[in-house]
Design a protein around this motif. Structure first.
Motif, short mmCIF file in Angstrom:
data_model
loop_
_atom_site.label_atom_id
_atom_site.label_comp_id
_atom_site.label_asym_id
_atom_site.label_seq_id
_atom_site.Cartn_x
_atom_site.Cartn_y
_atom_site.Cartn_z
N LYS A 40 -11.79 5.92 -6.81
CA LYS A 40 -11.37 4.66 -7.42
C LYS A 40 -11.51 3.53 -6.41
O LYS A 40 -11.43 3.76 -5.20
CB LYS A 40 -9.91 4.73 -7.86
CG LYS A 40 -9.66 5.67 -9.01
CD LYS A 40 -8.19 5.65 -9.37
CE LYS A 40 -7.89 6.60 -10.50
NZ LYS A 40 -6.44 6.63 -10.80
N ASN A 41 -11.69 2.31 -6.91
CA ASN A 41 -11.78 1.18 -5.98
C ASN A 41 -10.39 0.80 -5.47
O ASN A 41 -9.38 1.34 -5.92
CB ASN A 41 -12.52 0.00 -6.61
CG ASN A 41 -11.80 -0.59 -7.78
OD1 ASN A 41 -10.59 -0.51 -7.87
ND2 ASN A 41 -12.55 -1.19 -8.69
N CYS A 51 0.84 -1.19 0.00
CA CYS A 51 0.00 0.00 0.00
C CYS A 51 0.89 1.25 0.00
O CYS A 51 1.85 1.35 0.76
CB CYS A 51 -0.91 -0.02 1.23
SG CYS A 51 -1.82 1.51 1.51
N LEU A 52 0.55 2.22 -0.83
CA LEU A 52 1.31 3.45 -0.94
C LEU A 52 1.34 4.21 0.37
O LEU A 52 2.38 4.74 0.78
CB LEU A 52 0.72 4.33 -2.05
CG LEU A 52 1.33 5.70 -2.25
CD1 LEU A 52 2.74 5.54 -2.82
CD2 LEU A 52 0.48 6.52 -3.17
N VAL A 53 0.22 4.26 1.06
CA VAL A 53 0.13 5.01 2.31
C VAL A 53 0.86 4.27 3.43
O VAL A 53 1.46 4.90 4.30
CB VAL A 53 -1.34 5.29 2.67
CG1 VAL A 53 -1.45 6.11 3.93
CG2 VAL A 53 -2.03 6.01 1.53
N MET A 92 -9.10 7.18 3.20
CA MET A 92 -9.08 8.09 2.05
C MET A 92 -10.50 8.51 1.67
O MET A 92 -10.74 9.67 1.35
CB MET A 92 -8.38 7.39 0.88
CG MET A 92 -8.25 8.24 -0.37
SD MET A 92 -9.54 8.02 -1.60
CE MET A 92 -9.46 6.30 -1.95
N LYS A 93 -11.46 7.58 1.74
CA LYS A 93 -12.84 7.93 1.42
C LYS A 93 -13.39 8.96 2.39
O LYS A 93 -14.10 9.88 2.00
CB LYS A 93 -13.71 6.67 1.42
CG LYS A 93 -13.50 5.81 0.19
CD LYS A 93 -14.26 4.51 0.24
CE LYS A 93 -15.73 4.69 0.38
NZ LYS A 93 -16.48 3.43 0.30
N LYS A 94 -13.05 8.84 3.68
CA LYS A 94 -13.48 9.83 4.66
C LYS A 94 -12.87 11.19 4.37
O LYS A 94 -13.54 12.23 4.49
CB LYS A 94 -13.09 9.39 6.07
CG LYS A 94 -13.93 8.28 6.63
CD LYS A 94 -13.50 7.95 8.04
CE LYS A 94 -14.25 6.76 8.57
NZ LYS A 94 -13.81 6.38 9.91
N LEU A 153 -4.51 0.87 -2.60
CA LEU A 153 -4.50 1.06 -1.15
C LEU A 153 -5.03 -0.17 -0.45
O LEU A 153 -5.81 -0.93 -1.01
CB LEU A 153 -5.38 2.26 -0.77
CG LEU A 153 -4.98 3.62 -1.34
CD1 LEU A 153 -5.98 4.68 -0.92
CD2 LEU A 153 -3.59 4.00 -0.89
N CYS A 154 -4.62 -0.35 0.80
CA CYS A 154 -5.14 -1.45 1.61
C CYS A 154 -6.54 -1.06 2.12
O CYS A 154 -6.98 0.07 1.93
CB CYS A 154 -4.20 -1.75 2.77
SG CYS A 154 -4.00 -0.40 3.94
N ASN A 155 -7.22 -1.99 2.75
CA ASN A 155 -8.58 -1.74 3.25
C ASN A 155 -8.64 -0.56 4.21
O ASN A 155 -9.50 0.30 4.10
CB ASN A 155 -9.13 -2.98 3.96
CG ASN A 155 -9.45 -4.09 3.02
OD1 ASN A 155 -9.63 -3.87 1.83
ND2 ASN A 155 -9.50 -5.29 3.54
N THR A 156 -7.72 -0.53 5.15
CA THR A 156 -7.71 0.52 6.17
C THR A 156 -7.52 1.90 5.56
O THR A 156 -8.27 2.83 5.85
CB THR A 156 -6.58 0.25 7.18
OG1 THR A 156 -6.74 -1.06 7.70
CG2 THR A 156 -6.60 1.26 8.29
N HIS A 157 -6.54 2.03 4.69
CA HIS A 157 -6.25 3.34 4.12
C HIS A 157 -7.24 3.74 3.04
O HIS A 157 -7.45 4.93 2.79
CB HIS A 157 -4.81 3.38 3.61
CG HIS A 157 -3.82 3.40 4.72
ND1 HIS A 157 -2.90 2.40 4.90
CD2 HIS A 157 -3.65 4.27 5.75
CE1 HIS A 157 -2.18 2.67 5.97
NE2 HIS A 157 -2.63 3.80 6.51
#
Length: 76
Positions: free
Chosen positions: A43-44, A14-16, A58-60, A50-54
Motif C-alpha cells: 500500500k502507498n 505514524c503507527l510505527v 517496511m518495503k525493505k 506510515l511516515c516516509n522513513t518507516h
C-alpha cells in the motif's frame, strides 16, 4: 507551540513511530500483511499510515520476506 513542536507532534501519527520499529519484521509476515493490499502489493504511504522513513523500511522488510517465500509476490 513552536514550529519544531508542531512538527514533532505530527511525526507521531505514524503507527510505527508510536509503537516502535520492532513491529515490522520480515520474520513475522503477519506483521507485514496489514500494509499489503488484496493482491499482495504494498500500500502507498497514505493508505498504510506510515511516515516516509518507516514506509521505506517496511518495503525493505516485505522484499526480504518475499525473497524467502514468506510473502507472495503481487498478482496482476
Amino acid at each position: 507551540l513552536t514550529k519544531r513542536n508542531l512538527l514533532q507532534m505530527s511525526a507521531q501519527s505514524c503507527l510505527v513511530c508510536q509503537q516502535g520499529s520492532a513491529i515490522l519484521d520480515w520474520k513475522k509476515p503477519e506483521s507485514l500483511k496489514p500494509f499489503l493490499n488484496a493482491r499482495g502489493g504494498v500500500k502507498n504511504k497514505n493508505q498504510s499510515g506510515l511516515c516516509n522513513t518507516h514506509h521505506a523500511f517496511m518495503k525493505k522488510q516485505v522484499d526480504r520476506a518475499r525473497k524467502i517465500a514468506l510473502l507472495p509476490y503481487p498478482t496482476s
